[in-house]
Design an enzyme around this catalytic site. Structure first.
Site, PDB file in Angstrom:
ATOM      1  N   ASP A  16       0.839  -1.204   0.000  1.00 52.02           N
ATOM      2  CA  ASP A  16       0.000   0.000   0.000  1.00 52.02           C
ATOM      3  C   ASP A  16       0.875   1.256   0.000  1.00 52.02           C
ATOM      4  OD1 ASP A  16      -2.280   1.515   0.049  1.00 52.02           O
ATOM      5  OD2 ASP A  16      -2.816   1.072   2.125  1.00 52.02           O
ATOM      6  N   ASN A  55     -10.660  -3.219  -6.618  1.00 52.43           N
ATOM      7  CA  ASN A  55      -9.817  -2.297  -7.396  1.00 52.43           C
ATOM      8  C   ASN A  55     -10.380  -1.972  -8.784  1.00 52.43           C
ATOM      9  OD1 ASN A  55      -6.657  -3.481  -5.998  1.00 52.43           O
ATOM     10  ND2 ASN A  55      -7.869  -1.688  -5.432  1.00 52.43           N
TER      11      ASN A  55
HETATM   12  C1  FPP Z   1      -1.978   0.122  -3.279  1.00 55.17           C
HETATM   13  O1  FPP Z   1      -1.492   1.435  -3.357  1.00 55.17           O
HETATM   14  C2  FPP Z   1      -1.492  -0.647  -4.392  1.00 55.17           C
HETATM   15  C3  FPP Z   1      -2.272  -1.257  -5.313  1.00 55.17           C
HETATM   16  C4  FPP Z   1      -3.742  -1.211  -5.293  1.00 55.17           C
HETATM   17  C5  FPP Z   1      -1.713  -2.014  -6.420  1.00 55.17           C
HETATM   18  C6  FPP Z   1      -0.417  -2.693  -6.152  1.00 55.17           C
HETATM   19  C7  FPP Z   1       0.245  -2.918  -7.436  1.00 55.17           C
HETATM   20  C8  FPP Z   1       1.571  -2.864  -7.666  1.00 55.17           C
HETATM   21  C9  FPP Z   1       2.578  -2.747  -6.623  1.00 55.17           C
HETATM   22  C10 FPP Z   1       2.050  -2.948  -9.057  1.00 55.17           C
HETATM   23  C11 FPP Z   1       1.615  -4.145  -9.827  1.00 55.17           C
HETATM   24  C12 FPP Z   1       1.943  -5.427  -9.147  1.00 55.17           C
HETATM   25  C13 FPP Z   1       2.641  -6.437  -9.684  1.00 55.17           C
HETATM   26  C14 FPP Z   1       2.816  -7.702  -8.936  1.00 55.17           C
HETATM   27  C15 FPP Z   1       3.268  -6.329 -10.980  1.00 55.17           C
HETATM   28  P1  FPP Z   1      -2.555   2.610  -3.501  1.00 55.17           P
HETATM   29  O2  FPP Z   1      -2.687   2.909  -4.932  1.00 55.17           O
HETATM   30  O3  FPP Z   1      -3.827   2.232  -2.823  1.00 55.17           O
HETATM   31  O4  FPP Z   1      -1.825   3.752  -2.737  1.00 55.17           O
HETATM   32  P2  FPP Z   1      -2.500   4.928  -1.913  1.00 55.17           P
HETATM   33  O5  FPP Z   1      -3.285   4.298  -0.791  1.00 55.17           O
HETATM   34  O6  FPP Z   1      -1.322   5.717  -1.403  1.00 55.17           O
HETATM   35  O7  FPP Z   1      -3.350   5.701  -2.863  1.00 55.17           O
END
Ligand code: FPP
Length: 247
Positions: free
Chosen positions: A18, A66
Site C-alpha cells: 500500500d 480495485n
Molecule cells: C496500493 O497502493 C497498491 C495497489 C492497489 C496495487 C499494487 C500494485 C503494484 C505494486 C504494481 C503491480 C503489481 C505487480 C505484482 C506487478 P494505492 O494505490 O492504494 O496507494 P495509496 O493508498 O497511497 O493511494
C-alpha cells in the site's frame, strides 16, 4: 495449521502493498508512476525474501474492489502486470521460483491471463520458493467460491455435508495447497485487512509499517521479521502450555 516458528524465519509472508498513490502524490507525479515504482519493489522484495529463506511470499496486487478505480488506473495496472510477467520470467526461472495466483484470474484481460499461464507453466516444477500473486482477489469472494465448490461436491456425492469441518472446507479455498501466512505485513501506515486472506490469517502475526510500498526494501522486510520474532504465537494456548509443548 500455521507453521512452526522455531527457525525464526517465517515460512510464509503475505504483504498488502500500500502507498503507491501517496508516494506519487508526494512527488507531484501521476498515481501510475507510484505503481511503476511499486513494481520495482516487487522484484526487490521477492529477491530479498528468497535470500532471507522465506519460502512463500504472497502479494496483494489487485483486489476485487480495485476495478472501481479510474479506468486509466485499472488499465495501467493491467499493463504493469503484463510487463512484470514478461520481464520477470527469466529471473523467476533462474532463481527457481514458482508462480501461483489466487483470485478470479479468469476475469483478467486475456493478454494478462496468457502471460500468467505462461509463467506458471514455466515455473510449475519448482518447489523451494513460491511467489503467490493475489489478483482479482477478495477474501469474501474466495469463501463464496469455496462454499459453491463444496456444495457442488456434496451434490455430486464426493463430500458429505456432515464432514464440513474447517479442514475439509479449506481444501476448497484458492489457497488449498499454500501454508497459512505466519506474518502479514501492510505498508503505508494503514492498519486493516482490506478483504485479504481473512481466513488464512486467523493466527498470523501482523506488522504495520509506515513505509510506503515504493520505498520498502530488504531492511524493512528484515525489520518486520525482527518484530515477528518478538511475538509469542500461542494459537489460543497459555504461555505455560506452549512451553510444555515445545519441551
Ligand atoms: C496500493 O497502493 C497498491 C495497489 C492497489 C496495487 C499494487 C500494485 C503494484 C505494486 C504494481 C503491480 C503489481 C505487480 C505484482 C506487478 P494505492 O494505490 O492504494 O496507494 P495509496 O493508498 O497511497 O493511494
Amino acid at each position: 495449521m500455521p507453521s512452526e516458528n522455531s527457525a525464526q524465519i517465517p515460512q510464509h509472508i503475505a504483504i498488502i502493498m500500500d502507498g503507491n498513490g501517496r508516494w506519487a502524490k508526494q512527488r507531484g507525479l501521476p498515481r501510475l508512476e507510484g505503481h511503476r515504482r511499486g513494481v520495482e519493489t516487487v522484484r526487490t522484495v521477492v529477491d530479498a525474501a528468497r535470500e532471507l529463506g522465506i519460502r512463500y511470499i504472497t502479494l496483494y496486487a489487485f483486489s476485487v474492489e480495485n476495478w472501481k478505480r479510474p479506468t486509466e488506473e485499472v488499465s495501467g495496472l493491467m499493463g504493469l502486470l503484463d510487463y512484470f510477467l514478461k520481464r520477470e520470467l527469466n529471473n523467476l526461472i533462474k532463481n527457481k521460483v514458482r508462480l501461483l495466483t489466487i483470485g478470479r484470474t479468469d476475469q483478467l484481460p486475456a493478454n494478462v491471463q496468457r502471460e500468467l499461464n505462461r509463467v506458471k507453466e514455466a515455473t510449475k516444477e519448482f518447489t523451494e520458493w513460491t511467489l503467490v500473486l493475489a489478483l482479482n482477489y477478495g477474501a469474501r469472494t474466495e469463501v463464496a467460491d469455496a462454499a459453491k465448490a463444496y456444495a457442488a461436491a456434496v451434490q455430486a456425492g464426493t463430500e458429505k455435508l456432515d464432514d464440513a469441518s474447517w479442514e475439509n472446507f479449506a481444501r476448497y479455498l484458492y489457497t488449498a495447497d499454500i501454508p497459512e501466512p505466519d506474518l502479514l505485513v501492510r505498508t503505508s501506515g494503514e492498519q486493516r485487512m482490506s478483504n485479504f486472506l481473512l481466513m488464512q490469517c486467523a493466527y498470523s502475526e501482523m506488522v504495520f509499517t509506515p513505509v510506503l510500498w515504493p520505498d520498502f526494501g530488504k531492511d524493512d522486510l528484515q525489520a518486520a521479521i525482527d518484530e515477528y520474532n518478538k511475538r509469542e504465537r500461542r494459537y489460543g494456548l497459555t504461555t505455560e502450555q506452549l512451553k510444555s509443548v515445545s519441551k
